[in-house]
Structures are given as structure tokens and as C-alpha cells.
Write a protein that holds these residues in place. Structure first.
Motif, PDB file in Angstrom:
ATOM      1  N   TYR A 163      17.313 -12.165 -38.042  1.00 33.37           N
ATOM      2  CA  TYR A 163      16.435 -11.003 -38.174  1.00 33.37           C
ATOM      3  C   TYR A 163      15.561 -11.146 -39.420  1.00 33.37           C
ATOM      4  O   TYR A 163      16.028 -11.579 -40.489  1.00 33.37           O
ATOM      5  CB  TYR A 163      17.254  -9.725 -38.303  1.00 33.37           C
ATOM      6  N   ARG A 164      14.300 -10.762 -39.265  1.00 35.11           N
ATOM      7  CA  ARG A 164      13.375 -10.643 -40.395  1.00 35.11           C
ATOM      8  C   ARG A 164      12.586  -9.353 -40.204  1.00 35.11           C
ATOM      9  O   ARG A 164      11.975  -9.158 -39.141  1.00 35.11           O
ATOM     10  CB  ARG A 164      12.371 -11.805 -40.442  1.00 35.11           C
ATOM     11  N   ASP A 165      12.609  -8.541 -41.206  1.00 30.63           N
ATOM     12  CA  ASP A 165      11.867  -7.269 -41.149  1.00 30.63           C
ATOM     13  C   ASP A 165      12.177  -6.499 -39.863  1.00 30.63           C
ATOM     14  O   ASP A 165      11.289  -5.915 -39.227  1.00 30.63           O
ATOM     15  CB  ASP A 165      10.359  -7.515 -41.261  1.00 30.63           C
ATOM     16  N   GLY A 166      13.441  -6.554 -39.470  1.00 34.63           N
ATOM     17  CA  GLY A 166      13.868  -5.779 -38.315  1.00 34.63           C
ATOM     18  C   GLY A 166      13.625  -6.413 -36.967  1.00 34.63           C
ATOM     19  O   GLY A 166      13.916  -5.798 -35.938  1.00 34.63           O
ATOM     20  N   LYS A 167      13.116  -7.656 -36.927  1.00 32.95           N
ATOM     21  CA  LYS A 167      12.842  -8.342 -35.663  1.00 32.95           C
ATOM     22  C   LYS A 167      13.617  -9.652 -35.605  1.00 32.95           C
ATOM     23  O   LYS A 167      13.752 -10.338 -36.615  1.00 32.95           O
ATOM     24  CB  LYS A 167      11.346  -8.637 -35.512  1.00 32.95           C
ATOM     25  N   LEU A 168      14.093  -9.993 -34.401  1.00 30.23           N
ATOM     26  CA  LEU A 168      14.787 -11.263 -34.220  1.00 30.23           C
ATOM     27  C   LEU A 168      13.757 -12.391 -34.121  1.00 30.23           C
ATOM     28  O   LEU A 168      12.816 -12.320 -33.320  1.00 30.23           O
ATOM     29  CB  LEU A 168      15.647 -11.231 -32.951  1.00 30.23           C
ATOM     30  N   PHE A 169      13.964 -13.419 -34.933  1.00 32.55           N
ATOM     31  CA  PHE A 169      13.088 -14.592 -34.930  1.00 32.55           C
ATOM     32  C   PHE A 169      13.853 -15.802 -34.413  1.00 32.55           C
ATOM     33  O   PHE A 169      15.063 -15.942 -34.643  1.00 32.55           O
ATOM     34  CB  PHE A 169      12.587 -14.904 -36.342  1.00 32.55           C
ATOM     35  N   ALA A 170      13.141 -16.697 -33.738  1.00 35.44           N
ATOM     36  CA  ALA A 170      13.606 -18.042 -33.442  1.00 35.44           C
ATOM     37  C   ALA A 170      12.837 -18.959 -34.387  1.00 35.44           C
ATOM     38  O   ALA A 170      11.618 -19.131 -34.219  1.00 35.44           O
ATOM     39  CB  ALA A 170      13.335 -18.408 -31.990  1.00 35.44           C
ATOM     40  N   GLU A 171      13.520 -19.484 -35.392  1.00 40.62           N
ATOM     41  CA  GLU A 171      12.842 -20.176 -36.492  1.00 40.62           C
ATOM     42  C   GLU A 171      11.750 -19.257 -37.054  1.00 40.62           C
ATOM     43  O   GLU A 171      12.063 -18.176 -37.552  1.00 40.62           O
ATOM     44  CB  GLU A 171      12.335 -21.545 -36.048  1.00 40.62           C
ATOM     45  N   ASP A 172      10.490 -19.607 -36.906  1.00 41.58           N
ATOM     46  CA  ASP A 172       9.418 -18.781 -37.474  1.00 41.58           C
ATOM     47  C   ASP A 172       8.610 -18.038 -36.420  1.00 41.58           C
ATOM     48  O   ASP A 172       7.480 -17.611 -36.679  1.00 41.58           O
ATOM     49  CB  ASP A 172       8.471 -19.665 -38.314  1.00 41.58           C
ATOM     50  N   VAL A 173       9.188 -17.875 -35.233  1.00 34.21           N
ATOM     51  CA  VAL A 173       8.487 -17.205 -34.133  1.00 34.21           C
ATOM     52  C   VAL A 173       9.253 -15.945 -33.738  1.00 34.21           C
ATOM     53  O   VAL A 173      10.458 -16.020 -33.438  1.00 34.21           O
ATOM     54  CB  VAL A 173       8.347 -18.132 -32.910  1.00 34.21           C
ATOM     55  N   PRO A 174       8.612 -14.787 -33.687  1.00 33.29           N
ATOM     56  CA  PRO A 174       9.289 -13.583 -33.195  1.00 33.29           C
ATOM     57  C   PRO A 174       9.677 -13.751 -31.721  1.00 33.29           C
ATOM     58  O   PRO A 174       8.853 -14.163 -30.896  1.00 33.29           O
ATOM     59  CB  PRO A 174       8.251 -12.472 -33.366  1.00 33.29           C
ATOM     60  N   VAL A 175      10.925 -13.449 -31.405  1.00 35.01           N
ATOM     61  CA  VAL A 175      11.391 -13.569 -30.023  1.00 35.01           C
ATOM     62  C   VAL A 175      10.593 -12.654 -29.105  1.00 35.01           C
ATOM     63  O   VAL A 175      10.299 -13.012 -27.948  1.00 35.01           O
ATOM     64  CB  VAL A 175      12.899 -13.270 -29.959  1.00 35.01           C
ATOM     65  N   SER A 176      10.193 -11.487 -29.591  1.00 33.73           N
ATOM     66  CA  SER A 176       9.404 -10.566 -28.768  1.00 33.73           C
ATOM     67  C   SER A 176       8.054 -11.163 -28.388  1.00 33.73           C
ATOM     68  O   SER A 176       7.518 -10.883 -27.308  1.00 33.73           O
ATOM     69  CB  SER A 176       9.203  -9.238 -29.499  1.00 33.73           C
ATOM     70  N   GLU A 177       7.515 -12.018 -29.254  1.00 38.23           N
ATOM     71  CA  GLU A 177       6.234 -12.678 -28.954  1.00 38.23           C
ATOM     72  C   GLU A 177       6.395 -13.654 -27.792  1.00 38.23           C
ATOM     73  O   GLU A 177       5.519 -13.762 -26.919  1.00 38.23           O
ATOM     74  CB  GLU A 177       5.743 -13.403 -30.207  1.00 38.23           C
ATOM     75  N   ILE A 178       7.515 -14.366 -27.783  1.00 38.34           N
ATOM     76  CA  ILE A 178       7.776 -15.294 -26.679  1.00 38.34           C
ATOM     77  C   ILE A 178       7.965 -14.510 -25.382  1.00 38.34           C
ATOM     78  O   ILE A 178       7.427 -14.873 -24.328  1.00 38.34           O
ATOM     79  CB  ILE A 178       9.010 -16.166 -26.971  1.00 38.34           C
ATOM     80  N   ALA A 179       8.712 -13.411 -25.457  1.00 44.73           N
ATOM     81  CA  ALA A 179       8.944 -12.582 -24.266  1.00 44.73           C
ATOM     82  C   ALA A 179       7.638 -12.074 -23.682  1.00 44.73           C
ATOM     83  O   ALA A 179       7.457 -12.050 -22.454  1.00 44.73           O
ATOM     84  CB  ALA A 179       9.872 -11.425 -24.614  1.00 44.73           C
ATOM     85  N   ALA A 180       6.714 -11.662 -24.552  1.00 48.35           N
ATOM     86  CA  ALA A 180       5.425 -11.168 -24.072  1.00 48.35           C
ATOM     87  C   ALA A 180       4.631 -12.264 -23.378  1.00 48.35           C
ATOM     88  O   ALA A 180       3.880 -12.008 -22.429  1.00 48.35           O
ATOM     89  CB  ALA A 180       4.624 -10.593 -25.236  1.00 48.35           C
ATOM     90  N   ALA A 181       4.823 -13.510 -23.812  1.00 44.80           N
ATOM     91  CA  ALA A 181       4.054 -14.624 -23.260  1.00 44.80           C
ATOM     92  C   ALA A 181       4.632 -15.160 -21.957  1.00 44.80           C
ATOM     93  O   ALA A 181       3.882 -15.546 -21.053  1.00 44.80           O
ATOM     94  CB  ALA A 181       3.970 -15.749 -24.293  1.00 44.80           C
ATOM     95  N   VAL A 182       5.965 -15.220 -21.847  1.00 39.98           N
ATOM     96  CA  VAL A 182       6.570 -15.895 -20.694  1.00 39.98           C
ATOM     97  C   VAL A 182       7.322 -14.953 -19.763  1.00 39.98           C
ATOM     98  O   VAL A 182       7.711 -15.349 -18.662  1.00 39.98           O
ATOM     99  CB  VAL A 182       7.514 -17.036 -21.142  1.00 39.98           C
ATOM    100  N   GLY A 183       7.554 -13.697 -20.173  1.00 41.28           N
ATOM    101  CA  GLY A 183       8.334 -12.777 -19.362  1.00 41.28           C
ATOM    102  C   GLY A 183       9.821 -13.003 -19.541  1.00 41.28           C
ATOM    103  O   GLY A 183      10.263 -13.988 -20.143  1.00 41.28           O
ATOM    104  N   THR A 184      10.600 -12.081 -19.033  1.00 45.99           N
ATOM    105  CA  THR A 184      12.054 -12.183 -19.142  1.00 45.99           C
ATOM    106  C   THR A 184      12.672 -12.286 -17.758  1.00 45.99           C
ATOM    107  O   THR A 184      12.062 -11.874 -16.776  1.00 45.99           O
ATOM    108  CB  THR A 184      12.634 -10.942 -19.859  1.00 45.99           C
TER     109      THR A 184
END
Length: 421
Positions: free
Chosen positions: A6-27
Motif C-alpha cells: 500500500y502507498r497513500d491508501g492504494k495497493l501498488f504492484a511495484e510502482d504501478v497502482p493496481v487500480s490502474e491496471i484493472a481500469a486498463a485490462v478489466g477484472t
């Protein structure tokens, strides 16, 4: 250790917010960390420093070519258990001399492919298999390097479905018959005996079962050398576990495992091969899913998510635990809730957790299944005509889709309708 924080309340994968990946590829999707793969490989490599050794990644844990290329670039060998895995390793650029072919049911075609494409050795599991390898080698005019997998009858103290070193398991030959089997192997002109193979199971959380097995291997090495066999290499398999539940006592570290290997086998002067899979891949991956509904039951709440047993089958198959966390960090002091966390597949077995206490969620929230990098994507299926979910690899502040989600049309068009219909 992994690189999902977690960084600033968001889960990161290395230096990428996981929510950003979800928005790009779907869940749902799998997300892997390059840095974690690299770190875990190096831990094993460094643990055996000072010995002649090769760390062969057990591809059955997670076999996407991007992962294989990441590890091969660090000098990893590959442990394969099928013709398909052998082809994947070659496609990823792994040279044959770094590929070990294991598995109890090698076919003639698989043996032929490996002997023509190049390999380090076959880990032979039975006398009938030995005879077929000899025949194929003679047909090709080559000599096949082999070890023989011995079953030391050691209880690995792990889940019954992933224990491989007891006498009732299907793997290897009884260690009590090793001398006669090695004598037979030495008489076959298409084979060259180079060592001994042993593997007692997966997700081991103690060193003692390894120690007991390796002592038996050490004794066998000296016995076989006295019989005239040139035992140069010891393939020790894999099996070291990972902490799926963060509250549990941590399994032994690779450095502790390496010290034990040196203590029990270092005096033999053999090259050491190990074949870790789960410990390299497990904590290098998460599965990200979205909450579809929160449903009130008679005496419980159900969290229904868009990931299912066909995407991550370990809980259904092994009663396996995965820590499940929200992608948005809970507010300190927030009251938790208990959920049965389930997927949409029409099976009661499509249950990831029961009465799991965690932060409250709502429809649309993202959750992450930790320690999902091993035996996740590779065991997934299209049950209920659900597409295989994407695999995403993160490297620093970059991410790439390394397996895309197929469309329904692509899935359905693989079917062939007979003429009479």
C-alpha cells in the motif's frame, strides 16, 4: 517478501497502482512482479553459492513465456514435466542444456522431441520409461543422459495431494531397488547414468523431511559409486513452502535450506540441482477481482466476486488459504465484517473463503488474492465458458499484458460442428 504494498491508501504492484491496471485490462486478472521473481530466484542461487549448482525453475508453477525469459536471463534452468512445457521453454530461448525433463508419464513423442531439441537430462521414473528412452535414443543415434528418481519413503508432512515421496505415491522407484535399477540402466547402450533424482513433495514448511531424504540420497550415492556408477549430479527437486497465511510461522528461508544441503551432501563433490517453483512464483503474483454483489444470507454475508474457481482453483481443490485484501487500504479503526467469499460459478465448491474477516466492501470494490502467482493461471480453465483471465507483468513503473483475455467468439469458434448437424 513481495512488491505488492500500500502507498497513500492504494495497493501498488511495484510502482504501478493496481487500480490502474484493472481500469486498463478489466477484472479478474493475474498481476506479477518482475522484482519479486528476480529476488526469489537470486535467494536460491545465493543460498548454494560455493557449490557447483543450477537452479532450475519448476515451470508447472507458472509458465508464461515472459516469466520464463525473466528467469532465464538470470541464468535459471527449467524443470519441465510435459512436451508442452518443453516447447514453452525452448520458445522462451532457454537452451537445451539447461532443461531438465521430469514427469511420470513421458511419451515416446515427448522423448523424441527432447532428444532432438536438446536437454540436460531425463529424470527417469520407472523401468518401462527407461526402456522407451533407450529405444528412442538408439533410433536417433544418440545417448540420453539420465538420473533415476528414487522414492525415499519420507513423509513430507504436507497436503496429501502434493506429497510425492512416500511409498504409496506414484513417483519414482523404491530406494530399496535402486542398485538393481541402476545396474539395468548401465547395461542399456542408449543411456548414460549421470546422477540421482529425488523430490518428496510441495509446500514443505520444515527442513527435517528434506534432511531425512537427502541423507538417504547421500548413502545411495556412495553405494552406487562403489558399484561402479559415475554419480556426478544430484537433482534434489523443489518443494520449499511459502507463508500463505501471514499470521502463520514462516517456512524456512532459502539460505537455511542451502546450508542444510551443503551440510548433508557437500562432502560428495556432486553438482547440485534444485527445482523450486512455488517459492519463486507464489508471492510474485496476485489475482485481482471485483465485487459484484454483497448478499445477505440467512446467517452470513456473501461477497460475490467476478473471479471464480476456474480462475483460481486452489481453494476448491486443496482447501487452500489465500489472504484476501482490498485494493483500497482500509481506514484505521474501521469496523471489519465477516464474509463467505464466493465466485459466480454454479458450484458450491466455488468458494474462496468462509467467515473471512476483512474490511467492509461494496459492489464495485476491487480485492486482491495474495500469493496467487503459483498454480493459479496455469491451472485455470474455461469452465462455464468463462474466458481465461489476463496475465499482466509489472516491471518498475511499467506493465504489459502477457496473456490477453480471449473473446467469447474466439472460444466458441474453436468448436467444430460435424457435417450431420
Amino acid at each position: 517478501m513481495d512488491h505488492f504494498l500500500y502507498r497513500d491508501g492504494k495497493l501498488f504492484a511495484e510502482d504501478v497502482p493496481v487500480s490502474e491496471i484493472a481500469a486498463a485490462v478489466g477484472t479478474p486478472f493475474y498481476c506479477y512482479s518482475t522484482a519479486t521473481f528476480e529476488r526469489h530466484f537470486r535467494l536460491f542461487d545465493e543460498a548454494l553459492e560455493g557449490t557447483d549448482h543450477l537452479v532450475c525453475y519448476a515451470m508447472k508453477a507458472s509458465s508464461n513465456q515472459a516469466i520464463l525469459k525473466t528467469l532465464a536471463a538470470l541464468g535459471a534452468g527449467m524443470d519441465v514435466v510435459s512436451g508442452g512445457e518443453y516447447a514453452r521453454a525452448k520458445a522462451a530461448g532457454v537452451p537445451g542444456e539447461r532443461i531438465v525433463f521430469s514427469g511420470v508419464g513421458k511419451t515416446r513423442d515427448e522423448i523424441h522431441a527432447a532428444l532432438t531439441g536438446g536437454l540436460r537430462q531425463f529424470n527417469v521414473e520407472s523401468e518401462p520409461e527407461m526402456a522407451v528412452i533407450n529405444e528412442v535414443a538408439l533410433e536417433l543415434g544418440v545417448v540420453a543422459p539420465i538420473t533415476v528418481r528414487v522414492n525415499p519413503d519420507v513423509d513430507a508432512k504436507t497436503h496429501a495431494k502434493i506429497a510425492t515421496g512416500k511409498s504409496e505415491n506414484k513417483f519414482g522407484i523404491p530406494i530399496s531397488r535402486a542398485r538393481e535399477v541402476y545396474a539395468h540402466a548401465a547395461s542399456l547402450p542408449g543411456l548414460k547414468v549421470i546422477g540421482i533424482d529425488v523430490h518428496i513433495g510441495s509446500q514443505l514448511t520444515q527442513l527435517e523431511p528434506f534432511r531425512l531424504a537427502y541423507r538417504k540420497v547421500a548413502e545411495l550415492t556412495e553405494t552406487l559409486r562403489a558399484d561402479g556408477h559415475d554419480i556426478q549430479r544430484l537433482d534434489l527437486g523443489g518443494g520449499l513452502g511459502i507463508p500463505y497465511e501471514r499470521s502463520n510461522e514462516a517456512p524456512p528461508l532459502p539460505v537455511e535450506y542451502g546450508a542444510m544441503v551443503k551440510e548433508e551432501l557437500g562432502h560428495l563433490g556432486c553438482e547440485i540441482e534444485i527445482e523450486p517453483g512455488r517459492l519463486i512464483a507464489g508471492n510474485a503474483g496476485i489475482m485481482v477481482s471485483k465485487v459484484i454483489y454483497v448478499k445477505e444470507g440467512e446467517d452470513r454475508e456473501f461477497m460475490i466476486v467476478d473471479g471464480a474457481m476456474n480462475d483460481l482453483i486452489r481453494p476448491a481443490m486443496y482447501e487452500a488459504h489465500h489472504d484476501i485484501i482490498p485494493v483500497v487500504e482500509p481506514t484505521p479503526g474501521e469496523e471489519p465484517a465477516a464474509y463467505d467469499i464466493v465466485g459466480p460459478v454454479c458450484e458450491t465448491g466455488d468458494t474462496f473463503a468462509k467467515s473471512r474477516t476483512m474490511a467492509k466492501v461494496e459492489a464495485g470494490d476491487l480485492i486482491a488474492f495474495r500469493s496467487a502467482g503459483a498454480y493459479g493461471a496455469v491451472m485455470s480453465s474455461e469452465y462455464n465458458t468463462r474466458p481465461l483471465i489476463p496475465e499482466v507483468l509489472v516491471n518498475g513503473d511499467q506493465f504489459a499484458v502477457i496473456r490477453r483475455r480471449p473473446t467469447f467468439d474466439e472460444m466458441i469458434n474453436r468448436d467444430t460442428i460435424p457435417e450431420w448437424l
